[in-house]
Design an enzyme around this catalytic site. Sequence first.
Site, PDB file in Angstrom:
ATOM      1  N   GLU A 246      43.454 -40.428 -28.840  1.00  0.00           N
ATOM      2  CA  GLU A 246      42.681 -39.291 -28.628  1.00  0.00           C
ATOM      3  C   GLU A 246      41.304 -39.889 -27.791  1.00  0.00           C
ATOM      4  O   GLU A 246      40.445 -40.521 -28.611  1.00  0.00           O
ATOM      5  CB  GLU A 246      42.178 -38.411 -29.868  1.00  0.00           C
ATOM      6  CG  GLU A 246      43.498 -37.816 -30.627  1.00  0.00           C
ATOM      7  CD  GLU A 246      44.029 -36.888 -29.987  1.00  0.00           C
ATOM      8  OE1 GLU A 246      43.276 -36.123 -29.075  1.00  0.00           O
ATOM      9  OE2 GLU A 246      45.159 -36.437 -29.941  1.00  0.00           O
ATOM     10  N   CYS A 280      33.130 -35.644 -27.910  1.00  0.00           N
ATOM     11  CA  CYS A 280      34.550 -35.923 -26.901  1.00  0.00           C
ATOM     12  C   CYS A 280      34.668 -34.728 -26.145  1.00  0.00           C
ATOM     13  O   CYS A 280      35.028 -34.831 -24.864  1.00  0.00           O
ATOM     14  CB  CYS A 280      35.748 -36.333 -27.469  1.00  0.00           C
ATOM     15  SG  CYS A 280      36.161 -35.379 -28.757  1.00  0.00           S
TER      16      CYS A 280
HETATM   17  P1  NAD Z   1      35.431 -47.169 -29.824  1.00  0.00           P
HETATM   18  O1  NAD Z   1      36.766 -47.088 -28.921  1.00  0.00           O
HETATM   19  O2  NAD Z   1      34.291 -48.134 -29.455  1.00  0.00           O
HETATM   20  O3  NAD Z   1      35.622 -47.383 -31.524  1.00  0.00           O
HETATM   21  C1  NAD Z   1      36.808 -46.614 -32.044  1.00  0.00           C
HETATM   22  C2  NAD Z   1      37.163 -47.283 -33.148  1.00  0.00           C
HETATM   23  O4  NAD Z   1      38.054 -48.375 -32.612  1.00  0.00           O
HETATM   24  C3  NAD Z   1      36.092 -48.158 -34.042  1.00  0.00           C
HETATM   25  O5  NAD Z   1      36.501 -47.922 -35.255  1.00  0.00           O
HETATM   26  C4  NAD Z   1      36.357 -49.461 -33.505  1.00  0.00           C
HETATM   27  O6  NAD Z   1      35.992 -50.435 -34.352  1.00  0.00           O
HETATM   28  C5  NAD Z   1      37.615 -49.609 -33.141  1.00  0.00           C
HETATM   29  N1  NAD Z   1      38.139 -50.597 -31.934  1.00  0.00           N
HETATM   30  C6  NAD Z   1      37.421 -51.353 -31.268  1.00  0.00           C
HETATM   31  N2  NAD Z   1      37.850 -52.013 -30.684  1.00  0.00           N
HETATM   32  C7  NAD Z   1      39.221 -52.248 -31.179  1.00  0.00           C
HETATM   33  C8  NAD Z   1      40.451 -52.859 -30.719  1.00  0.00           C
HETATM   34  N3  NAD Z   1      40.352 -53.804 -29.861  1.00  0.00           N
HETATM   35  N4  NAD Z   1      41.538 -52.641 -31.529  1.00  0.00           N
HETATM   36  C9  NAD Z   1      41.589 -51.722 -32.392  1.00  0.00           C
HETATM   37  N5  NAD Z   1      40.398 -51.172 -32.893  1.00  0.00           N
HETATM   38  C10 NAD Z   1      39.336 -51.071 -32.194  1.00  0.00           C
HETATM   39  O7  NAD Z   1      34.818 -45.796 -29.730  1.00  0.00           O
HETATM   40  P2  NAD Z   1      33.492 -45.068 -30.303  1.00  0.00           P
HETATM   41  O8  NAD Z   1      32.328 -45.652 -29.340  1.00  0.00           O
HETATM   42  O9  NAD Z   1      33.460 -45.336 -31.543  1.00  0.00           O
HETATM   43  O10 NAD Z   1      33.465 -43.453 -29.993  1.00  0.00           O
HETATM   44  C11 NAD Z   1      33.209 -42.875 -28.962  1.00  0.00           C
HETATM   45  C12 NAD Z   1      34.521 -42.389 -28.288  1.00  0.00           C
HETATM   46  O11 NAD Z   1      35.190 -41.591 -28.660  1.00  0.00           O
HETATM   47  C13 NAD Z   1      34.221 -41.622 -26.894  1.00  0.00           C
HETATM   48  O12 NAD Z   1      34.768 -42.027 -25.857  1.00  0.00           O
HETATM   49  C14 NAD Z   1      34.620 -40.390 -27.276  1.00  0.00           C
HETATM   50  O13 NAD Z   1      34.945 -39.332 -26.135  1.00  0.00           O
HETATM   51  C15 NAD Z   1      35.767 -40.590 -28.099  1.00  0.00           C
HETATM   52  N6  NAD Z   1      36.268 -39.618 -28.890  1.00  0.00           N
HETATM   53  C16 NAD Z   1      37.406 -38.835 -28.626  1.00  0.00           C
HETATM   54  C17 NAD Z   1      37.686 -37.793 -29.344  1.00  0.00           C
HETATM   55  C18 NAD Z   1      39.132 -37.159 -29.172  1.00  0.00           C
HETATM   56  O14 NAD Z   1      39.615 -36.183 -30.120  1.00  0.00           O
HETATM   57  N7  NAD Z   1      39.705 -37.041 -28.016  1.00  0.00           N
HETATM   58  C19 NAD Z   1      36.894 -37.493 -30.404  1.00  0.00           C
HETATM   59  C20 NAD Z   1      35.717 -38.199 -30.705  1.00  0.00           C
HETATM   60  C21 NAD Z   1      35.339 -39.054 -29.915  1.00  0.00           C
END
Ligand code: NAD
Length: 485
Positions: A246, A280
């Site tokens: 997502e 998001c």
């Molecule tokens: P992010 O991708 O930086 O982090 C999300 C999670 O992934 C965190 O727990 C992070 O530690 C982990 N992560 C980071 N690198 C990783 C890796 N290499 N392997 C595995 N896990 C890893 O995102 P964020 O800044 O926390 O959140 C914002 C983003 O989330 C925005 O792009 C937003 O649009 C999206 N979002 C999407 C939805 C949806 O349902 N489509 C909902 C909410 C937020």
Amino acid sequence: MKLYKNYINGKWIESNSKKTFLSLDPSNERPLGKFQQSNEKDVDLAVESAKNAFKEWSETPAPKRGEILFEISRLLKKNKQRLGRLVTTEMGKVLKEGLGDVQEAIDIFEYMAGEGRRLFGNTTPSELKNKFCMTVRKPLGIVSLITPWNFPIAIPAWKLAPALVCGNTIVFKPSSDTPLCAIELVKILENAGIPKGVVNLVTGTGDIVGRRMVTHPEIRAISFTGNKGTGEFIAKNAGIKKVGLELGGKNPIVVMDDANLDLVIDGIVWGAFGTTGQRCTAASRVIVHKKIKKKFENELLKRVRKLRLGNGLKKSTDVGPLINKAAIEKVHKYTEIGKKEGKLLCGGEIIKGKGFFYKPTIFTDVSPKAKIAREEIFGPSLSIISVNNLNEAIDVANDIEYGLSSSIYTENIANAFKFIEKVEAGITYVNSSTIGAEVHLPFGGVKGTGNGTREAGIEGIHEFSETKTIYIDYSGKLQKAQGID
Ligand code: NAD
């Protein structure tokens, strides 16, 4: 300062790394506690614990698992005020939205608890006599849940509730910006009677903890919410695990010349500046009919100039802080780009002093090809693009890599249906903003927003289970399908 621990095999324990990190209140940069900076060994321990718990949990009748989910929902309700305030304190969104975050968790646990008495399969006729055909749903095994910070209770709950009712065991890693919300949520699960080892919480970086949760050979599935780059990393490194992604959005609101302007302004202020634009599904593009552009901009500006920034716990606050310093820098970088790409109508400033506050920002006369109109800024920054007609509006709406939410304001039913049919998005609203998902409907996006999975609703069950197909032949002889004699 209080030290918080990982939750593995029913015990709160420290990481093997002996390292910790801080989580800050984004409204004043005050640390809220020290958290485990975990390593691969901690993940391996959590996987081992989930593995040991799987047999008993997956064999527990689904209605019994559902009963525990009902209890989780009840405890969340009882603790709603406390948890809502925590969401606001650790993540920054205003209190009524912090409470909404918790309400989503209450709702999804209640909905998925009921699934314990359904988990429907299908029955269907066989092509042969005296043969019975059906499907049942089975758990996947050990699943990794990796979540962002912007809905620090709701998004973990959207994953935990269906994963649990389907009989999976779990390794859960929250964002390092909101570990305390995750810990308080897991404590509720523990108090509701989730058996030891069924849910394991490991805090730490994506690079170390997340990566191990993606590549660990015993993990059967990954459910991830976060940005597109991380999603792509996961898709590349997960091998044959089932992956639910997502990802981001660049969600448009189309405003037609026949729209009810008061309704439009309410919807845009809520969609673009609610949660400080950090949803998001936030509305980050307004695609407005040329005929009403001037009037619309004047009305919008009047409202946005009145928005009050501040600590989300204060009743008077409309817009809270951004999540951290990096977010402020990112939003401001886009403001500098936007000044060259369009006309700045308001905002565009970092508020000096403690806390990560940024003025609600609007650009107009933005080309659909501009960076600020195409890239996810994830902050209080809105781009206005003007168009001549609905067809052009739909083309502009679709001319981006994402496809999460979308909205149209019009009083004309033909416009509404044409938009519903043509807009490339997983979610479409008519005469309402781009935000406001309900837990009994599927949630997710098309194109760069994901890989086709949907969360919540019945599709949440599909994400966390697989289908077993069963044939029962009671003819007493060997019968062959496909008409083979
Ligand atoms: P992010 O991708 O930086 O982090 C999300 C999670 O992934 C965190 O727990 C992070 O530690 C982990 N992560 C980071 N690198 C990783 C890796 N290499 N392997 C595995 N896990 C890893 O995102 P964020 O800044 O926390 O959140 C914002 C983003 O989330 C925005 O792009 C937003 O649009 C999206 N979002 C999407 C939805 C949806 O349902 N489509 C909902 C909410 C937020």
